[in-house]
Design a protein around this motif. Sequence first.
Motif, PDB file in Angstrom:
ATOM      1  N   ALA A  14       0.847  -1.190   0.000  1.00 23.47           N
ATOM      2  CA  ALA A  14       0.000   0.000   0.000  1.00 23.47           C
ATOM      3  C   ALA A  14       0.884   1.242   0.000  1.00 23.47           C
ATOM      4  CB  ALA A  14      -0.903   0.000   1.232  1.00 23.47           C
ATOM      5  N   GLY A  15       0.273   2.367  -0.380  1.00 21.86           N
ATOM      6  CA  GLY A  15       0.993   3.630  -0.338  1.00 21.86           C
ATOM      7  C   GLY A  15       1.475   4.065  -1.699  1.00 21.86           C
ATOM      8  N   PRO A  16       2.385   5.037  -1.743  1.00 19.94           N
ATOM      9  CA  PRO A  16       2.849   5.603  -3.010  1.00 19.94           C
ATOM     10  C   PRO A  16       3.809   4.659  -3.729  1.00 19.94           C
ATOM     11  CG  PRO A  16       4.102   6.540  -1.218  1.00 19.94           C
ATOM     12  CD  PRO A  16       3.047   5.657  -0.578  1.00 19.94           C
ATOM     13  N   ALA A  17       4.242   5.057  -4.904  1.00 17.78           N
ATOM     14  CA  ALA A  17       5.191   4.268  -5.679  1.00 17.78           C
ATOM     15  C   ALA A  17       6.514   4.149  -4.929  1.00 17.78           C
ATOM     16  CB  ALA A  17       5.419   4.922  -7.036  1.00 17.78           C
ATOM     17  N   LEU A  23      11.020   6.872   3.770  1.00 19.18           N
ATOM     18  CA  LEU A  23      10.491   5.942   4.757  1.00 19.18           C
ATOM     19  C   LEU A  23       9.887   4.720   4.073  1.00 19.18           C
ATOM     20  CD1 LEU A  23       8.708   8.505   7.097  1.00 19.18           C
ATOM     21  CD2 LEU A  23      10.623   7.036   7.763  1.00 19.18           C
ATOM     22  N   VAL A  24      10.152   3.543   4.642  1.00 22.67           N
ATOM     23  CA  VAL A  24       9.553   2.285   4.199  1.00 22.67           C
ATOM     24  C   VAL A  24       9.094   1.536   5.448  1.00 22.67           C
ATOM     25  CG1 VAL A  24       9.973   0.040   3.136  1.00 22.67           C
ATOM     26  CG2 VAL A  24      10.938   2.103   2.100  1.00 22.67           C
ATOM     27  N   PHE A  25       7.849   1.100   5.456  1.00 22.89           N
ATOM     28  CA  PHE A  25       7.289   0.368   6.590  1.00 22.89           C
ATOM     29  C   PHE A  25       6.962  -1.059   6.147  1.00 22.89           C
ATOM     30  CE2 PHE A  25       6.687   4.765   7.528  1.00 22.89           C
ATOM     31  CZ  PHE A  25       6.661   4.891   8.913  1.00 22.89           C
ATOM     32  N   ASP A  26       7.099  -2.010   7.080  1.00 26.76           N
ATOM     33  CA  ASP A  26       6.615  -3.358   6.765  1.00 26.76           C
ATOM     34  C   ASP A  26       6.032  -4.001   8.007  1.00 26.76           C
ATOM     35  OD1 ASP A  26       8.439  -6.239   7.197  1.00 26.76           O
ATOM     36  OD2 ASP A  26       9.240  -4.365   7.989  1.00 26.76           O
ATOM     37  N   SER A  27       5.075  -4.910   7.774  1.00 27.53           N
ATOM     38  CA  SER A  27       4.379  -5.617   8.845  1.00 27.53           C
ATOM     39  C   SER A  27       4.368  -7.108   8.487  1.00 27.53           C
ATOM     40  CB  SER A  27       2.944  -5.083   8.992  1.00 27.53           C
ATOM     41  OG  SER A  27       2.240  -5.798   9.987  1.00 27.53           O
ATOM     42  N   TRP A  60      -0.999   0.804  11.012  1.00 26.40           N
ATOM     43  CA  TRP A  60      -0.023   1.644  10.326  1.00 26.40           C
ATOM     44  C   TRP A  60      -0.557   2.168   8.998  1.00 26.40           C
ATOM     45  CZ3 TRP A  60       4.054   3.926  12.332  1.00 26.40           C
ATOM     46  CH2 TRP A  60       4.597   3.416  13.531  1.00 26.40           C
ATOM     47  N   ALA A  61      -1.395   1.392   8.318  1.00 30.25           N
ATOM     48  CA  ALA A  61      -1.984   1.899   7.070  1.00 30.25           C
ATOM     49  C   ALA A  61      -2.835   3.128   7.343  1.00 30.25           C
ATOM     50  CB  ALA A  61      -2.818   0.806   6.401  1.00 30.25           C
ATOM     51  N   GLU A  62      -3.629   3.082   8.401  1.00 28.33           N
ATOM     52  CA  GLU A  62      -4.446   4.245   8.753  1.00 28.33           C
ATOM     53  C   GLU A  62      -3.567   5.408   9.201  1.00 28.33           C
ATOM     54  OE1 GLU A  62      -7.954   3.526  11.216  1.00 28.33           O
ATOM     55  OE2 GLU A  62      -7.790   1.379  10.736  1.00 28.33           O
ATOM     56  N   ALA A  67       1.152   7.940   2.838  1.00 27.38           N
ATOM     57  CA  ALA A  67       2.313   8.832   2.710  1.00 27.38           C
ATOM     58  C   ALA A  67       3.623   8.090   2.473  1.00 27.38           C
ATOM     59  CB  ALA A  67       2.438   9.691   3.963  1.00 27.38           C
ATOM     60  N   ALA A  68       3.682   6.800   2.796  1.00 31.10           N
ATOM     61  CA  ALA A  68       4.907   6.018   2.619  1.00 31.10           C
ATOM     62  C   ALA A  68       4.514   4.586   2.294  1.00 31.10           C
ATOM     63  CB  ALA A  68       5.764   6.056   3.886  1.00 31.10           C
ATOM     64  N   PRO A  69       5.371   3.840   1.595  1.00 27.24           N
ATOM     65  CA  PRO A  69       5.056   2.440   1.289  1.00 27.24           C
ATOM     66  C   PRO A  69       4.904   1.608   2.556  1.00 27.24           C
ATOM     67  CG  PRO A  69       6.857   3.230  -0.087  1.00 27.24           C
ATOM     68  CD  PRO A  69       6.626   4.278   0.961  1.00 27.24           C
ATOM     69  N   LEU A  70       3.931   0.708   2.545  1.00 27.57           N
ATOM     70  CA  LEU A  70       3.694  -0.222   3.643  1.00 27.57           C
ATOM     71  C   LEU A  70       3.521  -1.620   3.054  1.00 27.57           C
ATOM     72  CD1 LEU A  70       3.004  -1.052   6.593  1.00 27.57           C
ATOM     73  CD2 LEU A  70       0.628  -0.404   6.088  1.00 27.57           C
TER      74      LEU A  70
END
Length: 305
Positions: A14-17, A23-27, A60-62, A67-70
């Motif tokens: 999810a998020g932008p390209a 920032l990069v997030f992962d779950s 984190w998606a909410e 604003a950042a890739p998840l």
Amino acid sequence: MPPTLPHAEAFALAGPAPGASPLVFDSPHSWRAWPAGGTPTTATPSQLDTSWDAWVDEIWAEALAGAAPLLSARFHRAYIDANRARDDIDPAMLAQPWPEPLAPAATSRRGMGLIRRDVLPGVPMYTQPLAAADVRARLQRWYDPYHACLAGLVAAAQRAFGLCVHIDCHSMKSVGNAMNEDCGAARPDLVVSDLDGAAADPRLRRWVVDALRAAGYSVGINTPYRGGELVRRHGCPVAARHSLQIEIRRSLYMDEARVVRHAGYSQLVRDLGRFARQLAAALDGELGVLLPRCLPPSNPRRENP
């Protein structure tokens, strides 16, 4: 048996390209269902829920609001754990010898390696050893694609901005159990981990901890979690890649016994959203100036319009 996913993909993004944010997030542990195929587990859905990072991907998606890739895994962490090393396998779980050398870590000895041995302390996941081909298939279909996608996101951020800050997102029981190093100990609201300084610049970790404490949370550092395989792979401060693991105490946002969200969920989302926006602004400002960057000569850092 838990519900199965006959045609699941390994991850959701999810998020932008890629490369739109430093920032990069992962779950990696927030998927509840069990993939189809392979040796069936005898664990029940309620037992599996005790190791599920409940709604962490949604939180984190909410909070990020695009604003950042998840990146979020779409396989249960007890089926194969993206936050364990590829060779963190208990050989006693295998029906045949593994073709490469194995290096089971303390996590495997406690029943929580790459392939989980126990669903709860003393409660096994399986009634028989697993075929080596089954474990190999789990790696190839689920584990490897997840890691490849995350590596691509980190590389894209670094190419665009000269650095990447990777946040590995988790939740934790309010009190450790017998499979944890801190059995019986109450935990703080949040734990920020960077492999004791090996995975992130200390100035970044200090900023993150201070920001979360300023939001009213108690924050532990590298205890009881130091960070896992994802932080180890993607944290290399000298190469301008920083990785932090953030654990959220589940009772902040859910009733752990009933496995339902409570009113604290919305407040947590708001606070983490504010934190993520502040971190992005800091990386574009004074904090970003302090952190070294690695830019290829032909691709200077993009400036915000």
